[in-house]
Design a protein around this motif. Sequence first.
Motif, PDB file in Angstrom:
ATOM      1  N   GLY A 184      35.181  41.486  35.905  1.00 37.56           N
ATOM      2  CA  GLY A 184      34.246  40.513  36.447  1.00 37.56           C
ATOM      3  C   GLY A 184      34.858  39.131  36.521  1.00 37.56           C
ATOM      4  O   GLY A 184      35.412  38.647  35.540  1.00 37.56           O
ATOM      5  N   TRP A 210      31.943  41.383  47.352  1.00 36.03           N
ATOM      6  CA  TRP A 210      32.468  42.069  46.174  1.00 36.03           C
ATOM      7  C   TRP A 210      33.686  41.338  45.601  1.00 36.03           C
ATOM      8  O   TRP A 210      33.793  41.123  44.397  1.00 36.03           O
ATOM      9  CB  TRP A 210      32.814  43.522  46.536  1.00 36.03           C
ATOM     10  CG  TRP A 210      32.990  44.446  45.369  1.00 36.03           C
ATOM     11  CD1 TRP A 210      32.026  45.217  44.780  1.00 36.03           C
ATOM     12  CD2 TRP A 210      34.200  44.726  44.651  1.00 36.03           C
ATOM     13  NE1 TRP A 210      32.565  45.939  43.740  1.00 36.03           N
ATOM     14  CE2 TRP A 210      33.894  45.669  43.647  1.00 36.03           C
ATOM     15  CE3 TRP A 210      35.509  44.272  44.764  1.00 36.03           C
ATOM     16  CZ2 TRP A 210      34.846  46.163  42.758  1.00 36.03           C
ATOM     17  CZ3 TRP A 210      36.475  44.760  43.875  1.00 36.03           C
ATOM     18  CH2 TRP A 210      36.129  45.689  42.889  1.00 36.03           C
ATOM     19  N   THR A 258      26.901  42.442  35.852  1.00 36.35           N
ATOM     20  CA  THR A 258      26.714  43.678  36.618  1.00 36.35           C
ATOM     21  C   THR A 258      27.563  44.804  36.057  1.00 36.35           C
ATOM     22  O   THR A 258      27.093  45.940  35.910  1.00 36.35           O
ATOM     23  CB  THR A 258      27.028  43.440  38.105  1.00 36.35           C
ATOM     24  OG1 THR A 258      26.169  42.393  38.601  1.00 36.35           O
ATOM     25  CG2 THR A 258      26.813  44.699  38.924  1.00 36.35           C
ATOM     26  N   ILE A 259      28.813  44.513  35.704  1.00 34.39           N
ATOM     27  CA  ILE A 259      29.695  45.533  35.135  1.00 34.39           C
ATOM     28  C   ILE A 259      29.091  46.127  33.875  1.00 34.39           C
ATOM     29  O   ILE A 259      29.059  47.347  33.702  1.00 34.39           O
ATOM     30  CB  ILE A 259      31.094  44.943  34.857  1.00 34.39           C
ATOM     31  CG1 ILE A 259      31.833  44.689  36.165  1.00 34.39           C
ATOM     32  CG2 ILE A 259      31.904  45.872  33.949  1.00 34.39           C
ATOM     33  CD1 ILE A 259      33.091  43.851  36.019  1.00 34.39           C
ATOM     34  N   TYR A 308      28.515  49.082  44.463  1.00 37.30           N
ATOM     35  CA  TYR A 308      28.719  48.418  43.175  1.00 37.30           C
ATOM     36  C   TYR A 308      30.119  48.707  42.628  1.00 37.30           C
ATOM     37  O   TYR A 308      30.912  47.799  42.438  1.00 37.30           O
ATOM     38  CB  TYR A 308      27.647  48.834  42.174  1.00 37.30           C
ATOM     39  CG  TYR A 308      26.251  48.453  42.620  1.00 37.30           C
ATOM     40  CD1 TYR A 308      25.843  47.121  42.659  1.00 37.30           C
ATOM     41  CD2 TYR A 308      25.337  49.420  43.026  1.00 37.30           C
ATOM     42  CE1 TYR A 308      24.567  46.767  43.077  1.00 37.30           C
ATOM     43  CE2 TYR A 308      24.055  49.074  43.439  1.00 37.30           C
ATOM     44  CZ  TYR A 308      23.677  47.744  43.473  1.00 37.30           C
ATOM     45  OH  TYR A 308      22.414  47.398  43.892  1.00 37.30           O
ATOM     46  N   PHE A 330      24.706  41.515  40.823  1.00 40.59           N
ATOM     47  CA  PHE A 330      25.366  41.456  42.132  1.00 40.59           C
ATOM     48  C   PHE A 330      24.443  42.007  43.206  1.00 40.59           C
ATOM     49  O   PHE A 330      23.867  43.078  43.061  1.00 40.59           O
ATOM     50  CB  PHE A 330      26.661  42.272  42.068  1.00 40.59           C
ATOM     51  CG  PHE A 330      27.378  42.423  43.366  1.00 40.59           C
ATOM     52  CD1 PHE A 330      27.991  41.337  43.965  1.00 40.59           C
ATOM     53  CD2 PHE A 330      27.449  43.659  43.988  1.00 40.59           C
ATOM     54  CE1 PHE A 330      28.677  41.482  45.165  1.00 40.59           C
ATOM     55  CE2 PHE A 330      28.130  43.819  45.185  1.00 40.59           C
ATOM     56  CZ  PHE A 330      28.742  42.722  45.778  1.00 40.59           C
ATOM     57  N   THR A 373      33.005  36.433  37.702  1.00 42.54           N
ATOM     58  CA  THR A 373      31.912  35.470  37.627  1.00 42.54           C
ATOM     59  C   THR A 373      30.875  35.980  36.630  1.00 42.54           C
ATOM     60  O   THR A 373      30.898  37.165  36.253  1.00 42.54           O
ATOM     61  CB  THR A 373      31.225  35.333  38.998  1.00 42.54           C
ATOM     62  OG1 THR A 373      30.658  36.608  39.342  1.00 42.54           O
ATOM     63  CG2 THR A 373      32.206  34.890  40.084  1.00 42.54           C
ATOM     64  N   HIS A 395      33.322  38.447  43.152  1.00 47.99           N
ATOM     65  CA  HIS A 395      32.757  38.703  41.829  1.00 47.99           C
ATOM     66  C   HIS A 395      33.541  39.708  40.995  1.00 47.99           C
ATOM     67  O   HIS A 395      33.376  39.755  39.773  1.00 47.99           O
ATOM     68  CB  HIS A 395      31.300  39.172  41.972  1.00 47.99           C
ATOM     69  CG  HIS A 395      30.436  38.132  42.593  1.00 47.99           C
ATOM     70  ND1 HIS A 395      29.886  37.099  41.868  1.00 47.99           N
ATOM     71  CD2 HIS A 395      30.067  37.941  43.884  1.00 47.99           C
ATOM     72  CE1 HIS A 395      29.191  36.324  42.682  1.00 47.99           C
ATOM     73  NE2 HIS A 395      29.293  36.808  43.904  1.00 47.99           N
ATOM     74  N   PHE A 396      34.386  40.499  41.649  1.00 51.41           N
ATOM     75  CA  PHE A 396      35.093  41.580  40.961  1.00 51.41           C
ATOM     76  C   PHE A 396      36.535  41.672  41.448  1.00 51.41           C
ATOM     77  O   PHE A 396      36.854  41.302  42.571  1.00 51.41           O
ATOM     78  CB  PHE A 396      34.427  42.940  41.243  1.00 51.41           C
ATOM     79  CG  PHE A 396      32.952  42.991  41.018  1.00 51.41           C
ATOM     80  CD1 PHE A 396      32.428  43.157  39.739  1.00 51.41           C
ATOM     81  CD2 PHE A 396      32.064  42.876  42.080  1.00 51.41           C
ATOM     82  CE1 PHE A 396      31.055  43.206  39.529  1.00 51.41           C
ATOM     83  CE2 PHE A 396      30.691  42.927  41.882  1.00 51.41           C
ATOM     84  CZ  PHE A 396      30.188  43.097  40.603  1.00 51.41           C
ATOM     85  N   CYS A 456      27.868  36.718  37.290  1.00 49.82           N
ATOM     86  CA  CYS A 456      27.200  37.805  38.019  1.00 49.82           C
ATOM     87  C   CYS A 456      28.017  39.091  37.933  1.00 49.82           C
ATOM     88  O   CYS A 456      27.484  40.166  37.657  1.00 49.82           O
ATOM     89  CB  CYS A 456      27.004  37.385  39.476  1.00 49.82           C
ATOM     90  SG  CYS A 456      26.477  38.683  40.586  1.00 49.82           S
ATOM     91  N   GLY A 457      29.323  38.985  38.173  1.00 51.33           N
ATOM     92  CA  GLY A 457      30.190  40.158  38.113  1.00 51.33           C
ATOM     93  C   GLY A 457      30.228  40.771  36.724  1.00 51.33           C
ATOM     94  O   GLY A 457      30.094  41.992  36.562  1.00 51.33           O
ATOM     95  N   ARG A 458      30.408  39.929  35.721  1.00 51.95           N
ATOM     96  CA  ARG A 458      30.477  40.444  34.345  1.00 51.95           C
ATOM     97  C   ARG A 458      29.168  41.101  33.923  1.00 51.95           C
ATOM     98  O   ARG A 458      29.163  42.181  33.319  1.00 51.95           O
ATOM     99  CB  ARG A 458      30.834  39.303  33.381  1.00 51.95           C
ATOM    100  CG  ARG A 458      32.252  38.776  33.570  1.00 51.95           C
ATOM    101  CD  ARG A 458      32.637  37.775  32.503  1.00 51.95           C
ATOM    102  NE  ARG A 458      31.823  36.570  32.518  1.00 51.95           N
ATOM    103  CZ  ARG A 458      32.116  35.450  33.172  1.00 51.95           C
ATOM    104  NH1 ARG A 458      33.219  35.378  33.898  1.00 51.95           N
ATOM    105  NH2 ARG A 458      31.320  34.383  33.080  1.00 51.95           N
TER     106      ARG A 458
END
Length: 138
Positions: free
Chosen positions: A103, A88, A111-112, A21, A81, A105, A91-92, A107-109
């Motif tokens: 992030g 990775w 997850t962060i 992650y 994610f 996307t 998305h990041f 999804c990335g934002r």
Amino acid sequence: MTVSASLRRLVFERDGYGCVYCLTTQENSGQPLQIDHIEPTAKGGATTLDNLCSCCASCNYHKSAKQDAPDPLTTSLTPLFHPLQQDWQEHFVWDESSTVIVGLTPCGRATIVALQMNNDLIVRARRRWVEGGWHPPA
């Protein structure tokens, strides 16, 4: 659910002994990695190689049994994610200092924020790792 020593070893080797992650490595952190069930056992996830990943204690603690979270930009509920099904870099990205994960996307934002991947403690540690030439990971 107990993960056998041989399965743990396979997961850590596959994941390069780092958190899938936040990319913190066991070598940099000095802390042992943990095993995360990507789909939590509480929600039916199996203890199999294709549902396990290596992660740092912080990401594992904050992820817990979450599978989705709100995107802070749109507030829409978004899947987190999935390190074995997603890339990775899609998305990041690291910020210009290489200490903060950004992030790219929803999804990335999501997850962060859900995993608190940019908490003050880890950002300070990353700063020291950058100064030592150990970060960001390749």
